[in-house]
Each structure stands twice: as structure tokens, then as C-alpha cells.
Design a protein around this motif. Structure first.
Motif, PDB file in Angstrom:
ATOM      1  N   GLU A 169      -6.156  13.017  -8.781  1.00  0.00           N
ATOM      2  CA  GLU A 169      -6.705  13.782  -9.865  1.00  0.00           C
ATOM      3  C   GLU A 169      -6.460  13.113 -11.079  1.00  0.00           C
ATOM      4  OE1 GLU A 169      -4.871  15.814  -7.096  1.00  0.00           O
ATOM      5  OE2 GLU A 169      -7.154  15.666  -6.196  1.00  0.00           O
ATOM      6  N   ASN A 170      -5.072  12.802 -11.202  1.00  0.00           N
ATOM      7  CA  ASN A 170      -4.886  12.358 -12.634  1.00  0.00           C
ATOM      8  C   ASN A 170      -3.474  11.557 -12.704  1.00  0.00           C
ATOM      9  OD1 ASN A 170      -2.754  14.231 -12.812  1.00  0.00           O
ATOM     10  ND2 ASN A 170      -4.468  15.723 -13.393  1.00  0.00           N
ATOM     11  N   ILE A 171      -2.905  10.877 -13.774  1.00  0.00           N
ATOM     12  CA  ILE A 171      -1.811  10.365 -13.901  1.00  0.00           C
ATOM     13  C   ILE A 171      -1.060  10.899 -15.121  1.00  0.00           C
ATOM     14  CG2 ILE A 171      -0.604   8.137 -14.414  1.00  0.00           C
ATOM     15  CD1 ILE A 171      -4.257   7.838 -13.245  1.00  0.00           C
ATOM     16  N   GLU A 172       0.103  11.684 -14.771  1.00  0.00           N
ATOM     17  CA  GLU A 172       0.905  12.287 -16.113  1.00  0.00           C
ATOM     18  C   GLU A 172       1.936  11.391 -16.289  1.00  0.00           C
ATOM     19  OE1 GLU A 172       3.039  16.654 -16.529  1.00  0.00           O
ATOM     20  OE2 GLU A 172       1.017  16.572 -15.916  1.00  0.00           O
ATOM     21  N   VAL A 173       2.135  11.241 -17.456  1.00  0.00           N
ATOM     22  CA  VAL A 173       3.413  10.564 -18.218  1.00  0.00           C
ATOM     23  C   VAL A 173       4.208  11.036 -19.076  1.00  0.00           C
ATOM     24  CG1 VAL A 173       3.920   8.022 -18.858  1.00  0.00           C
ATOM     25  CG2 VAL A 173       1.914   8.422 -17.538  1.00  0.00           C
ATOM     26  N   GLN A 174       5.405  11.335 -18.808  1.00  0.00           N
ATOM     27  CA  GLN A 174       6.056  11.819 -19.795  1.00  0.00           C
ATOM     28  C   GLN A 174       7.193  10.521 -20.311  1.00  0.00           C
ATOM     29  OE1 GLN A 174      10.090  13.762 -18.511  1.00  0.00           O
ATOM     30  NE2 GLN A 174       9.117  15.816 -19.317  1.00  0.00           N
ATOM     31  N   GLN A 175       7.056  10.314 -21.546  1.00  0.00           N
ATOM     32  CA  GLN A 175       7.793   9.320 -22.218  1.00  0.00           C
ATOM     33  C   GLN A 175       8.895   9.737 -23.236  1.00  0.00           C
ATOM     34  OE1 GLN A 175       6.682   5.493 -21.667  1.00  0.00           O
ATOM     35  NE2 GLN A 175       8.936   5.862 -22.169  1.00  0.00           N
TER      36      GLN A 175
ATOM     37  N   ASP B  11      10.097   1.411 -20.389  1.00  0.00           N
ATOM     38  CA  ASP B  11      11.549   1.600 -19.884  1.00  0.00           C
ATOM     39  C   ASP B  11      12.615   0.472 -20.421  1.00  0.00           C
ATOM     40  OD1 ASP B  11      12.082   4.391 -17.908  1.00  0.00           O
ATOM     41  OD2 ASP B  11      10.069   3.595 -17.656  1.00  0.00           O
ATOM     42  N   ASN B  12      13.274   0.947 -21.151  1.00  0.00           N
ATOM     43  CA  ASN B  12      14.432   0.154 -21.532  1.00  0.00           C
ATOM     44  C   ASN B  12      15.630   1.023 -22.069  1.00  0.00           C
ATOM     45  OD1 ASN B  12      13.867   0.644 -24.189  1.00  0.00           O
ATOM     46  ND2 ASN B  12      13.458  -1.373 -24.657  1.00  0.00           N
ATOM     47  N   ASP B  13      16.710   0.389 -23.038  1.00  0.00           N
ATOM     48  CA  ASP B  13      17.651   1.090 -23.596  1.00  0.00           C
ATOM     49  C   ASP B  13      17.293   2.407 -24.779  1.00  0.00           C
ATOM     50  OD1 ASP B  13      19.445  -0.169 -21.975  1.00  0.00           O
ATOM     51  OD2 ASP B  13      19.844  -1.646 -23.773  1.00  0.00           O
ATOM     52  N   GLY B  14      15.962   1.972 -24.925  1.00  0.00           N
ATOM     53  CA  GLY B  14      15.327   3.122 -25.959  1.00  0.00           C
ATOM     54  C   GLY B  14      14.371   3.944 -25.208  1.00  0.00           C
ATOM     55  N   TRP B  15      13.893   3.809 -24.258  1.00  0.00           N
ATOM     56  CA  TRP B  15      12.776   4.428 -23.627  1.00  0.00           C
ATOM     57  C   TRP B  15      13.121   4.764 -22.103  1.00  0.00           C
ATOM     58  CZ3 TRP B  15       8.871   5.620 -26.866  1.00  0.00           C
ATOM     59  CH2 TRP B  15       8.618   4.620 -27.891  1.00  0.00           C
ATOM     60  N   ILE B  16      12.564   6.042 -21.607  1.00  0.00           N
ATOM     61  CA  ILE B  16      12.816   6.590 -20.259  1.00  0.00           C
ATOM     62  C   ILE B  16      11.389   7.219 -19.984  1.00  0.00           C
ATOM     63  CG2 ILE B  16      13.840   8.013 -18.863  1.00  0.00           C
ATOM     64  CD1 ILE B  16      16.464   8.057 -20.711  1.00  0.00           C
ATOM     65  N   SER B  17      10.867   6.779 -18.979  1.00  0.00           N
ATOM     66  CA  SER B  17       9.576   7.433 -18.445  1.00  0.00           C
ATOM     67  C   SER B  17       9.757   8.271 -17.140  1.00  0.00           C
ATOM     68  CB  SER B  17       8.353   6.281 -18.563  1.00  0.00           C
ATOM     69  OG  SER B  17       8.660   5.353 -17.299  1.00  0.00           O
ATOM     70  N   LEU B  18       8.819   9.179 -16.930  1.00  0.00           N
ATOM     71  CA  LEU B  18       8.590   9.698 -15.791  1.00  0.00           C
ATOM     72  C   LEU B  18       7.070   9.800 -15.389  1.00  0.00           C
ATOM     73  CD1 LEU B  18       9.004  11.297 -13.149  1.00  0.00           C
ATOM     74  CD2 LEU B  18       9.219  13.426 -14.719  1.00  0.00           C
TER      75      LEU B  18
ATOM     76  N   SER C 165       0.826  -1.186  -0.127  1.00  0.00           N
ATOM     77  CA  SER C 165      -0.093   0.066   0.169  1.00  0.00           C
ATOM     78  C   SER C 165       0.870   1.184   0.015  1.00  0.00           C
ATOM     79  CB  SER C 165      -0.984   0.104   1.476  1.00  0.00           C
ATOM     80  OG  SER C 165      -1.623  -1.107   1.297  1.00  0.00           O
ATOM     81  N   VAL C 166       0.551   2.223  -0.804  1.00  0.00           N
ATOM     82  CA  VAL C 166       1.175   3.676  -0.966  1.00  0.00           C
ATOM     83  C   VAL C 166       0.224   4.657  -0.766  1.00  0.00           C
ATOM     84  CG1 VAL C 166       3.280   2.678  -2.285  1.00  0.00           C
ATOM     85  CG2 VAL C 166       1.329   3.421  -3.535  1.00  0.00           C
ATOM     86  N   GLU C 167       0.689   5.964  -0.333  1.00  0.00           N
ATOM     87  CA  GLU C 167      -0.050   6.924  -0.387  1.00  0.00           C
ATOM     88  C   GLU C 167       0.164   8.107  -1.531  1.00  0.00           C
ATOM     89  OE1 GLU C 167      -2.444   7.955   1.602  1.00  0.00           O
ATOM     90  OE2 GLU C 167      -2.029   5.872   3.142  1.00  0.00           O
ATOM     91  N   LEU C 168      -0.624   8.634  -2.266  1.00  0.00           N
ATOM     92  CA  LEU C 168      -0.717   9.383  -3.183  1.00  0.00           C
ATOM     93  C   LEU C 168      -0.184  10.900  -2.536  1.00  0.00           C
ATOM     94  CD1 LEU C 168      -3.334   8.319  -5.703  1.00  0.00           C
ATOM     95  CD2 LEU C 168      -0.805   7.325  -5.422  1.00  0.00           C
ATOM     96  N   PRO C 169       0.430  11.529  -3.411  1.00  0.00           N
ATOM     97  CA  PRO C 169       1.178  11.427  -4.650  1.00  0.00           C
ATOM     98  C   PRO C 169       2.247  10.458  -4.736  1.00  0.00           C
ATOM     99  CG  PRO C 169       1.922  13.276  -3.886  1.00  0.00           C
ATOM    100  CD  PRO C 169       0.906  12.947  -2.792  1.00  0.00           C
ATOM    101  N   LEU C 170       2.559   9.736  -6.001  1.00  0.00           N
ATOM    102  CA  LEU C 170       3.502   8.947  -6.234  1.00  0.00           C
ATOM    103  C   LEU C 170       4.399   9.139  -7.467  1.00  0.00           C
ATOM    104  CD1 LEU C 170       4.669   5.918  -5.298  1.00  0.00           C
ATOM    105  CD2 LEU C 170       3.094   4.996  -6.864  1.00  0.00           C
ATOM    106  N   THR C 171       5.545   8.786  -7.384  1.00  0.00           N
ATOM    107  CA  THR C 171       6.473   9.225  -8.639  1.00  0.00           C
ATOM    108  C   THR C 171       7.035   7.800  -8.963  1.00  0.00           C
ATOM    109  OG1 THR C 171       7.013  11.485  -7.761  1.00  0.00           O
ATOM    110  CG2 THR C 171       8.426  10.286  -9.574  1.00  0.00           C
TER     111      THR C 171
ATOM    112  N   LYS D  29       1.462  12.236 -21.734  1.00  0.00           N
ATOM    113  CA  LYS D  29      -0.045  11.949 -21.772  1.00  0.00           C
ATOM    114  C   LYS D  29      -0.597  12.268 -20.251  1.00  0.00           C
ATOM    115  CE  LYS D  29       0.054   8.904 -25.756  1.00  0.00           C
ATOM    116  NZ  LYS D  29      -0.491   7.671 -26.168  1.00  0.00           N
ATOM    117  N   VAL D  30      -1.725  12.510 -20.160  1.00  0.00           N
ATOM    118  CA  VAL D  30      -2.412  12.615 -18.906  1.00  0.00           C
ATOM    119  C   VAL D  30      -3.674  11.903 -18.881  1.00  0.00           C
ATOM    120  CG1 VAL D  30      -3.608  14.118 -17.220  1.00  0.00           C
ATOM    121  CG2 VAL D  30      -1.542  14.940 -18.915  1.00  0.00           C
ATOM    122  N   TYR D  31      -3.428  10.974 -17.944  1.00  0.00           N
ATOM    123  CA  TYR D  31      -4.787  10.125 -17.805  1.00  0.00           C
ATOM    124  C   TYR D  31      -5.618  10.270 -16.457  1.00  0.00           C
ATOM    125  CZ  TYR D  31      -2.045   6.962 -20.885  1.00  0.00           C
ATOM    126  OH  TYR D  31      -1.455   6.410 -22.045  1.00  0.00           O
ATOM    127  N   GLN D  32      -6.924   9.952 -16.381  1.00  0.00           N
ATOM    128  CA  GLN D  32      -7.835  10.275 -15.290  1.00  0.00           C
ATOM    129  C   GLN D  32      -8.683   9.005 -15.154  1.00  0.00           C
ATOM    130  OE1 GLN D  32     -10.813  13.449 -15.293  1.00  0.00           O
ATOM    131  NE2 GLN D  32      -9.238  14.353 -13.889  1.00  0.00           N
TER     132      GLN D  32
END
Length: 208
Positions: free
Chosen positions: A149-155, A136-143, A32-38, A173-176
Motif C-alpha cells: 500500500e505504501n512506503i513509510e520512512v522515519q528519518q 544513514d551515517n553518523d548524522g542520520w538514522i532511518s527506519l 527477490s523479496v516478499e512484502l512487507p519489508l523493513t 514521510k509516507v510515499y505511495q
């Protein structure tokens, strides 16, 4: 006739309890974790490998709670592995992050590929929605930044390799998660250009 009805009701009750108990056991393996989460290269190990070993989800649970839609996720254990991550409650739903590991591939973008899969369950364990949100791998990095409120992904997609500074493309991209438990992509920002460099302090790649 009365006895037959009672037997049928008892059978259905036991079946429902059994399915619910299986979900309870499955869910108990997520921390179990509390939000926000990185979720990024720094926190990945803490989220998915807190004891420095992968906590793999067994095949029957993968089939039941992750891959019941075979068009999106494969159960083939020679190609993929699914690991427990973390969970949090959001309204009436259970939400988890699962690590999906692909072993093989033909390009730097699909070989040894790690994905974070976001899954929303009803209280009874029914999958309401599922989305692979980052890779994520040698060709991808994500944050990924997760709030209530939402999930924001920097790819980040790395376009060249083996250089001190490497050109890349960045898509955000931003998900909700809607009130019905469905994950919606509410915004996709225009793709930007970026430069990726090696950071000695974190011993990993990052945007310049």
C-alpha cells in the motif's frame, strides 16, 4: 523497397530485444523479496550486503538504469558508488531498492552518506520514477517500512554527538506508488523531538 522495410523492421526488433535483454540482466542481480519489508540498521546488511561485500552496479548500467537523469544522480565513481539491493513486483511494474554510497563530505550529515533509492521501472526497463527515500551515517538514522500500500520512512537527524543521550529531530514521510508508476509523497508528518542512545544489544544507535 520491400527489402529495405524488412531490414529496418529487423534492426528495430533487434535493438528492442537488446535493450530488454540488458534490463533483464540488470534486474537479475537484485534478490527477490516478499512484502512487507523493513529497512533499518538491523536489516541493511542483509538487504544490500548478504555476502558481506558490496555488489556494485557497473558504470554503463548506472548510466542506463539509475542516472539517466543527471540532475538527480551523479555517475562520478570517485564520489559515489551504487550497489544492487532487492526487487519486488508491484502491479505491472518492477520496483528495486538501490544503495547509493557517497564517499566524501564536509559535515557529519553528508560524509560517508548511505542512501536508499527506490526506483520503479516499466516491464521494458524504462524508469517511471525514482526517489531517494532514506539516508544513514553518523548524522542520520532511518527506519523504512514497505508494504503493497505504501512506503513509510522515519528519518532521524542527530543534533549532537559524543554523548550518552543525544537530541534529535524525527520526520516521517509516507510515499505511495501510483497506478502510473509515479512515486508520490502523500503525507509528511510534523517534525518531532527525540533522544538517541547507544544500544549494547544491537551495537548501534536507536531512539530512547
Amino acid at each position: 523497397m520491400k527489402h529495405l522495410i524488412l531490414i529496418i523492421i529487423s534492426f528495430l526488433t533487434l535493438s528492442c530485444k537488446g535493450q530488454n535483454q540488458e534490463f533483464v540482466i540488470y534486474l537479475s542481480n537484485f534478490r527477490s523479496v516478499e512484502l512487507p519489508l523493513t529497512v533499518d540498521r538491523k536489516t541493511y546488511s542483509t538487504i544490500f550486503y548478504p555476502n558481506k561485500i558490496n555488489h556494485e552496479i557497473i558504470e554503463n548500467l548506472v548510466k542506463e538504469f539509475i542516472c539517466n537523469d543527471s540532475t538527480n544522480y551523479s555517475v562520478n565513481s570517485t564520489e559515489y558508488r551504487y550497489d544492487y539491493g532487492v526487487k519486488f513486483a508491484l502491479g505491472d511494474y518492477h520496483v528495486v531498492l538501490v544503495h547509493k554510497q557517497k564517499y566524501e563530505g564536509t559535515t557529519p550529515y553528508d560524509f560517508d552518506l548511505s542512501e536508499v533509492v527506490l526506483i520503479v521501472y516499466s516491464k521494458q526497463g524504462r524508469i517511471l520514477s525514482s526517489q531517494s527515500i532514506s539516508k544513514d551515517n553518523d548524522g542520520w538514522i532511518s527506519l523504512t517500512q514497505i508494504t503493497r500500500e505504501n512506503i513509510e520512512v522515519q528519518q532521524i537527524k542527530i543534533l549532537e554527538f559524543n554523548k550518552s543521550e543525544m537530541n534529535s529531530k524525527i520526520e516521517t514521510k509516507v510515499y505511495q506508488i501510483a497506478r502510473n508508476g509515479i512515486i508520490n509523497n502523500i503525507r509528511t508528518e510534523p517534525i518531532k523531538k527525540g533522544i538517541v542512545i547507544w544500544d549494547e544489544q544491537i551495537e548501534d544507535f536507536k531512539l530512547k
